[in-house]
Design an enzyme around this catalytic site. Structure first.
Site, PDB file in Angstrom:
ATOM      1  N   ASP A  11       0.831  -1.197   0.000  1.00  0.00           N
ATOM      2  CA  ASP A  11       0.000   0.000   0.000  1.00  0.00           C
ATOM      3  C   ASP A  11       0.867   1.249   0.000  1.00  0.00           C
ATOM      4  O   ASP A  11       1.207   1.805   1.043  1.00  0.00           O
ATOM      5  CB  ASP A  11      -0.924   0.003   1.229  1.00  0.00           C
ATOM      6  CG  ASP A  11      -1.964  -1.100   1.161  1.00  0.00           C
ATOM      7  OD1 ASP A  11      -2.494  -1.343   0.064  1.00  0.00           O
ATOM      8  OD2 ASP A  11      -2.233  -1.720   2.199  1.00  0.00           O
ATOM      9  N   LYS A  33      -0.074  -8.033  -3.172  1.00  0.00           N
ATOM     10  CA  LYS A  33      -1.365  -7.371  -3.385  1.00  0.00           C
ATOM     11  C   LYS A  33      -1.144  -5.903  -3.707  1.00  0.00           C
ATOM     12  O   LYS A  33      -0.468  -5.192  -2.969  1.00  0.00           O
ATOM     13  CB  LYS A  33      -2.268  -7.481  -2.150  1.00  0.00           C
ATOM     14  CG  LYS A  33      -3.663  -6.912  -2.422  1.00  0.00           C
ATOM     15  CD  LYS A  33      -4.568  -7.001  -1.216  1.00  0.00           C
ATOM     16  CE  LYS A  33      -4.445  -5.835  -0.277  1.00  0.00           C
ATOM     17  NZ  LYS A  33      -5.230  -4.651  -0.604  1.00  0.00           N
ATOM     18  N   ASP A  60      -6.451  -5.609  -6.134  1.00  0.00           N
ATOM     19  CA  ASP A  60      -7.574  -5.372  -5.214  1.00  0.00           C
ATOM     20  C   ASP A  60      -8.245  -4.043  -5.553  1.00  0.00           C
ATOM     21  O   ASP A  60      -7.986  -3.027  -4.925  1.00  0.00           O
ATOM     22  CB  ASP A  60      -6.977  -5.363  -3.784  1.00  0.00           C
ATOM     23  CG  ASP A  60      -8.007  -5.131  -2.701  1.00  0.00           C
ATOM     24  OD1 ASP A  60      -9.212  -5.241  -2.974  1.00  0.00           O
ATOM     25  OD2 ASP A  60      -7.586  -4.846  -1.562  1.00  0.00           O
ATOM     26  N   LYS A  62     -11.807  -3.826  -6.214  1.00  0.00           N
ATOM     27  CA  LYS A  62     -13.186  -3.837  -5.681  1.00  0.00           C
ATOM     28  C   LYS A  62     -14.195  -3.146  -6.607  1.00  0.00           C
ATOM     29  O   LYS A  62     -14.834  -2.161  -6.235  1.00  0.00           O
ATOM     30  CB  LYS A  62     -13.232  -3.167  -4.302  1.00  0.00           C
ATOM     31  CG  LYS A  62     -12.339  -3.805  -3.247  1.00  0.00           C
ATOM     32  CD  LYS A  62     -12.555  -3.140  -1.885  1.00  0.00           C
ATOM     33  CE  LYS A  62     -11.707  -3.734  -0.791  1.00  0.00           C
ATOM     34  NZ  LYS A  62     -10.281  -3.417  -0.879  1.00  0.00           N
ATOM     35  N   ASP A  65     -20.196  -1.526 -10.179  1.00  0.00           N
ATOM     36  CA  ASP A  65     -20.825  -0.692 -11.206  1.00  0.00           C
ATOM     37  C   ASP A  65     -21.838  -1.572 -11.928  1.00  0.00           C
ATOM     38  O   ASP A  65     -22.089  -2.698 -11.497  1.00  0.00           O
ATOM     39  CB  ASP A  65     -19.726  -0.155 -12.157  1.00  0.00           C
ATOM     40  CG  ASP A  65     -20.113   1.179 -12.809  1.00  0.00           C
ATOM     41  OD1 ASP A  65     -21.277   1.315 -13.242  1.00  0.00           O
ATOM     42  OD2 ASP A  65     -19.252   2.070 -12.896  1.00  0.00           O
ATOM     43  N   ILE A  66     -22.406  -1.100 -13.025  1.00  0.00           N
ATOM     44  CA  ILE A  66     -23.371  -1.928 -13.751  1.00  0.00           C
ATOM     45  C   ILE A  66     -22.639  -3.115 -14.392  1.00  0.00           C
ATOM     46  O   ILE A  66     -21.418  -3.055 -14.621  1.00  0.00           O
ATOM     47  CB  ILE A  66     -24.152  -1.112 -14.810  1.00  0.00           C
ATOM     48  CG1 ILE A  66     -23.204  -0.469 -15.825  1.00  0.00           C
ATOM     49  CG2 ILE A  66     -25.006  -0.048 -14.128  1.00  0.00           C
ATOM     50  CD1 ILE A  66     -23.918   0.152 -17.015  1.00  0.00           C
ATOM     51  N   ASN A  68     -22.259  -4.467 -17.329  1.00  0.00           N
ATOM     52  CA  ASN A  68     -21.457  -4.291 -18.549  1.00  0.00           C
ATOM     53  C   ASN A  68     -20.126  -3.601 -18.261  1.00  0.00           C
ATOM     54  O   ASN A  68     -19.076  -3.977 -18.786  1.00  0.00           O
ATOM     55  CB  ASN A  68     -22.279  -3.484 -19.565  1.00  0.00           C
ATOM     56  CG  ASN A  68     -21.613  -3.421 -20.904  1.00  0.00           C
ATOM     57  OD1 ASN A  68     -21.282  -4.462 -21.482  1.00  0.00           O
ATOM     58  ND2 ASN A  68     -21.383  -2.214 -21.402  1.00  0.00           N
ATOM     59  N   THR A 119     -15.086  -4.147   6.003  1.00  0.00           N
ATOM     60  CA  THR A 119     -14.852  -4.359   7.441  1.00  0.00           C
ATOM     61  C   THR A 119     -14.852  -3.036   8.206  1.00  0.00           C
ATOM     62  O   THR A 119     -14.862  -3.027   9.431  1.00  0.00           O
ATOM     63  CB  THR A 119     -13.530  -5.110   7.693  1.00  0.00           C
ATOM     64  OG1 THR A 119     -12.527  -4.527   6.878  1.00  0.00           O
ATOM     65  CG2 THR A 119     -13.636  -6.572   7.363  1.00  0.00           C
ATOM     66  N   ARG A 180      -2.666  -9.985  12.303  1.00  0.00           N
ATOM     67  CA  ARG A 180      -1.654  -9.354  13.147  1.00  0.00           C
ATOM     68  C   ARG A 180      -0.892 -10.411  13.942  1.00  0.00           C
ATOM     69  O   ARG A 180      -1.458 -11.037  14.835  1.00  0.00           O
ATOM     70  CB  ARG A 180      -2.314  -8.373  14.134  1.00  0.00           C
ATOM     71  CG  ARG A 180      -2.870  -7.116  13.474  1.00  0.00           C
ATOM     72  CD  ARG A 180      -1.764  -6.250  12.916  1.00  0.00           C
ATOM     73  NE  ARG A 180      -2.255  -5.060  12.245  1.00  0.00           N
ATOM     74  CZ  ARG A 180      -2.557  -4.974  10.942  1.00  0.00           C
ATOM     75  NH1 ARG A 180      -2.416  -6.030  10.166  1.00  0.00           N
ATOM     76  NH2 ARG A 180      -2.980  -3.849  10.420  1.00  0.00           N
ATOM     77  N   GLN A 189      -7.109  -1.554  12.150  1.00  0.00           N
ATOM     78  CA  GLN A 189      -7.872  -2.801  12.040  1.00  0.00           C
ATOM     79  C   GLN A 189      -8.462  -3.120  13.403  1.00  0.00           C
ATOM     80  O   GLN A 189      -7.783  -3.056  14.414  1.00  0.00           O
ATOM     81  CB  GLN A 189      -6.962  -3.958  11.593  1.00  0.00           C
ATOM     82  CG  GLN A 189      -6.356  -3.778  10.217  1.00  0.00           C
ATOM     83  CD  GLN A 189      -7.329  -4.092   9.087  1.00  0.00           C
ATOM     84  OE1 GLN A 189      -8.537  -4.218   9.312  1.00  0.00           O
ATOM     85  NE2 GLN A 189      -6.819  -4.200   7.885  1.00  0.00           N
ATOM     86  N   ARG A 210       0.910  -3.809   6.952  1.00  0.00           N
ATOM     87  CA  ARG A 210       1.841  -3.114   7.852  1.00  0.00           C
ATOM     88  C   ARG A 210       2.682  -3.979   8.768  1.00  0.00           C
ATOM     89  O   ARG A 210       3.843  -3.606   9.028  1.00  0.00           O
ATOM     90  CB  ARG A 210       1.062  -2.049   8.640  1.00  0.00           C
ATOM     91  CG  ARG A 210       0.666  -0.875   7.755  1.00  0.00           C
ATOM     92  CD  ARG A 210      -0.445  -0.063   8.339  1.00  0.00           C
ATOM     93  NE  ARG A 210      -1.693  -0.820   8.360  1.00  0.00           N
ATOM     94  CZ  ARG A 210      -2.837  -0.344   8.834  1.00  0.00           C
ATOM     95  NH1 ARG A 210      -2.903   0.872   9.332  1.00  0.00           N
ATOM     96  NH2 ARG A 210      -3.929  -1.084   8.815  1.00  0.00           N
TER      97      ARG A 210
END
Ligand code: C5P
Length: 234
Positions: A11, A33, A60, A62, A65-66, A68, A119, A180, A189, A210
């Protein structure tokens, strides 16, 4: 798929730093990731060097949307050669089926998974978005829908593993963030679990950011996590 279940979450928007981190932890992780932060800064061209490292990549993003539009996004992402892609189950059955068809038509081995409830949402947040608590019931309902649509699995919190594993069977992929190791900072988290505990509860993939990336020595942190899972470095 590598038997090491740990995917390290890179990240950051800094591609050199991400690359360095990936190189350092590579012997002790099963995959990488890359998420919205990285992808919005560097796009598909930024992802390719990580694919060339030879480890499975979880993109990742996510999608929600529609049907198509999500199918088109999934087709483009699957063509990159990533191993895992995801959509929001709240996009509905037609969207998930369109996404699955798009992914498998381009790359049959790419796993398509769904996010059930973020989450970051708790019981108190649900009525304001028109949903009835508890979160756990919504998670199970959406995970069941995901399975009916033929997707490979869901992202879930560690505390949902046992129920989902019991209800959805041994082959459904459970991708679990919020991991963790003992002694590491929880950060933002809230519902966390140790790596071995989550794996033993039935997690298929452990997403860890992390505790590895913010460690003084990320290579060592990744190695210790792998050792705690009984995996010796590659
Ligand atoms: O640093 P940490 O181990 O908390 O990172 C967890 C990773 O998993 C982050 O990339 C975060 O965006 C992601 N994630 C999550 N919760 C979800 C889905 C993804 O923490 N429900």
């Amino acid at each position: 798929m590598n038997t090491n279940p740990v995917f390290v979450a890179l990240d950051t928007t800094d591609p050199d730093y991400a690359r360095q981190l990936a190189e350092r932890v590579r012997p002790s992780v099963g995959g990488l990731k890359l998420g919205l932060e990285f992808f919005n800064a560097h796009g598909p061209d930024g992802v390719r060097p990580f694919l060339e490292m030879g480890l499975p990549v979880f993109l990742d993003l996510k999608y929600h949307d529609i049907p198509n539009t999500v199918a088109g996004a999934c087709r483009a992402a699957a063509a990159l050669g990533v191993s895992i892609l995801n959509v929001h189950a709240q996009g509905g059955a037609a969207m998930m089926r369109a996404a699955l068809e798009a992914v498998k038509s381009v790359s049959p081995s790419t796993r398509l998974i769904a996010v059930t409830m973020l989450t970051s949402l708790s019981d108190e947040d649900l009525p304001s978005v028109g949903l009835t608590p508890p979160v756990g019931d919504q998670v199970l309902r959406l995970a069941s829908l995901t399975q009916q649509c033929g997707l490979d699995g869901v992202v879930c919190s560690a505390h949902e593993i046992a129920t989902l594993r019991r209800e959805l069977g041994p082959d459904f992929q459970l991708i679990v963030p919020g991991i963790r190791p003992e002694g590491s900072a929880t950060g933002d988290q809230r519902r966390v679990m140790g790596p071995a505990q989550a794996r033993d509860a039935g997690a298929s993939v452990l997403v860890i950011g992390r505790p590895i990336t913010a460690a003084t020595d990320p290579a060592r942190a990744a190695r210790e996590i792998a050792q705690s899972l009984g995996i010796t470095a590659a």
